[in-house]
Design a protein around this motif. Sequence first.
Motif, short mmCIF file in Angstrom:
data_model
loop_
_atom_site.label_atom_id
_atom_site.label_comp_id
_atom_site.label_asym_id
_atom_site.label_seq_id
_atom_site.Cartn_x
_atom_site.Cartn_y
_atom_site.Cartn_z
N GLN A 173 158.96 50.79 29.70
CA GLN A 173 158.00 50.84 29.31
C GLN A 173 157.65 49.44 28.57
O GLN A 173 157.76 49.23 27.65
CB GLN A 173 157.17 51.88 28.87
CG GLN A 173 157.78 52.31 27.77
CD GLN A 173 156.98 53.54 26.91
OE1 GLN A 173 156.67 54.39 28.01
NE2 GLN A 173 157.91 53.89 25.58
N ARG A 174 156.87 49.05 28.91
CA ARG A 174 156.23 47.47 28.34
C ARG A 174 155.19 47.56 27.08
O ARG A 174 154.87 48.59 26.97
CB ARG A 174 155.64 46.25 28.99
CG ARG A 174 154.82 45.06 28.71
CD ARG A 174 153.81 44.34 29.24
NE ARG A 174 153.81 44.09 30.93
CZ ARG A 174 154.71 43.29 30.84
NH1 ARG A 174 154.90 42.41 30.85
NH2 ARG A 174 154.73 43.29 32.73
N VAL A 175 155.59 48.14 25.82
CA VAL A 175 155.70 47.45 25.08
C VAL A 175 155.26 45.96 24.05
O VAL A 175 155.34 44.96 24.56
CB VAL A 175 156.38 47.89 23.76
CG1 VAL A 175 156.63 49.43 24.38
CG2 VAL A 175 157.43 47.05 23.97
N ASP A 216 154.18 46.67 34.47
CA ASP A 216 153.70 47.63 33.14
C ASP A 216 155.42 48.88 33.32
O ASP A 216 155.03 49.33 31.42
CB ASP A 216 152.13 48.64 32.68
CG ASP A 216 151.28 47.21 32.31
OD1 ASP A 216 151.49 46.49 31.97
OD2 ASP A 216 150.49 47.50 32.07
N ARG A 217 155.80 49.80 34.16
CA ARG A 217 156.32 50.54 33.89
C ARG A 217 157.30 50.41 35.34
O ARG A 217 157.42 49.60 36.26
CB ARG A 217 156.30 51.90 34.05
CG ARG A 217 155.19 52.12 33.11
CD ARG A 217 154.19 53.56 33.41
NE ARG A 217 153.23 53.73 32.37
CZ ARG A 217 152.28 53.10 31.97
NH1 ARG A 217 151.83 51.62 32.56
NH2 ARG A 217 151.30 53.71 31.10
N LYS A 219 162.07 43.18 20.07
CA LYS A 219 163.09 44.18 19.22
C LYS A 219 163.35 43.91 17.86
O LYS A 219 163.25 42.67 17.88
CB LYS A 219 164.08 44.48 20.70
CG LYS A 219 164.79 45.27 20.10
CD LYS A 219 166.23 44.96 20.60
CE LYS A 219 168.08 45.96 20.10
NZ LYS A 219 168.26 45.50 18.31
N PRO A 279 159.66 45.72 31.55
CA PRO A 279 160.32 46.06 32.81
C PRO A 279 160.67 46.56 33.98
O PRO A 279 161.64 46.92 34.06
CB PRO A 279 159.01 47.63 32.69
CG PRO A 279 158.63 47.06 31.98
CD PRO A 279 158.41 45.24 31.95
N ASP A 339 161.66 50.86 25.77
CA ASP A 339 160.11 49.87 25.62
C ASP A 339 161.34 48.47 25.99
O ASP A 339 161.78 47.96 25.30
CB ASP A 339 160.02 49.76 23.91
CG ASP A 339 159.28 51.10 23.43
OD1 ASP A 339 159.36 51.93 24.32
OD2 ASP A 339 159.00 51.87 22.58
N CYS A 340 159.81 47.74 26.89
CA CYS A 340 161.04 46.62 26.69
C CYS A 340 159.67 45.57 26.83
O CYS A 340 158.72 45.95 26.89
CB CYS A 340 161.69 46.40 27.10
SG CYS A 340 160.81 46.94 28.87
N ASN A 379 168.96 45.07 24.07
CA ASN A 379 169.58 46.46 23.47
C ASN A 379 171.30 46.45 23.38
O ASN A 379 171.97 45.82 24.30
CB ASN A 379 168.62 47.68 23.96
CG ASN A 379 167.02 46.71 24.19
OD1 ASN A 379 166.81 47.53 23.52
ND2 ASN A 379 166.75 46.86 25.64
N THR A 397 164.15 56.21 27.34
CA THR A 397 163.46 55.70 28.07
C THR A 397 163.00 54.12 27.08
O THR A 397 163.91 54.07 25.85
CB THR A 397 161.98 56.63 27.49
OG1 THR A 397 161.40 57.52 28.08
CG2 THR A 397 160.67 55.18 27.41
#
Length: 145
Positions: A72-74, A55-56, A78, A14, A10-11, A140, A8
């Motif tokens: 998944q959108r956060v 969102d995903r 980073k 997405p 976080d980004c 990332n 998974t």
Amino acid sequence: MARDVQITFDCADPAALSAFWAEALDYRLQDSPPGFASWDQALDAMGVPPERRNDRSAVVDPEGAGPRLFFQRVPEGKAAKNRVHLDVRAAPGLAGDARMAALEAAAERLVALGATRLERHEPAPPLGGGHLVLADPEGNEFCLD
């Protein structure tokens, strides 16, 4: 018993990040659920409003061998170096100049897709075959080895 593994991310975006990783790994976007011709049709039926449709996202190995990657959108960006990263095997079975040339070719393709080149580590026999460190479009880190 072996377990299924999902990785998974976080980004912020997405859809864009899953498209990058699908290209990088020769994966494909996950199909829409059975009975739906598209994700938009499925999300309409689920009542997901248009502003929440990014969102995903997920990509899968078309051969079914590799893990599913889920995005998944956060809200936060980073902030530091990854504690876990992917190693993309871009030069299996190669050594020396041939290995580094294959890694450079793979890096060139990924940079054209939005990756950033960070470092080159030269071969250091007997254990170090050489590798490249890149970052995906959201920063990332990952290795080409």
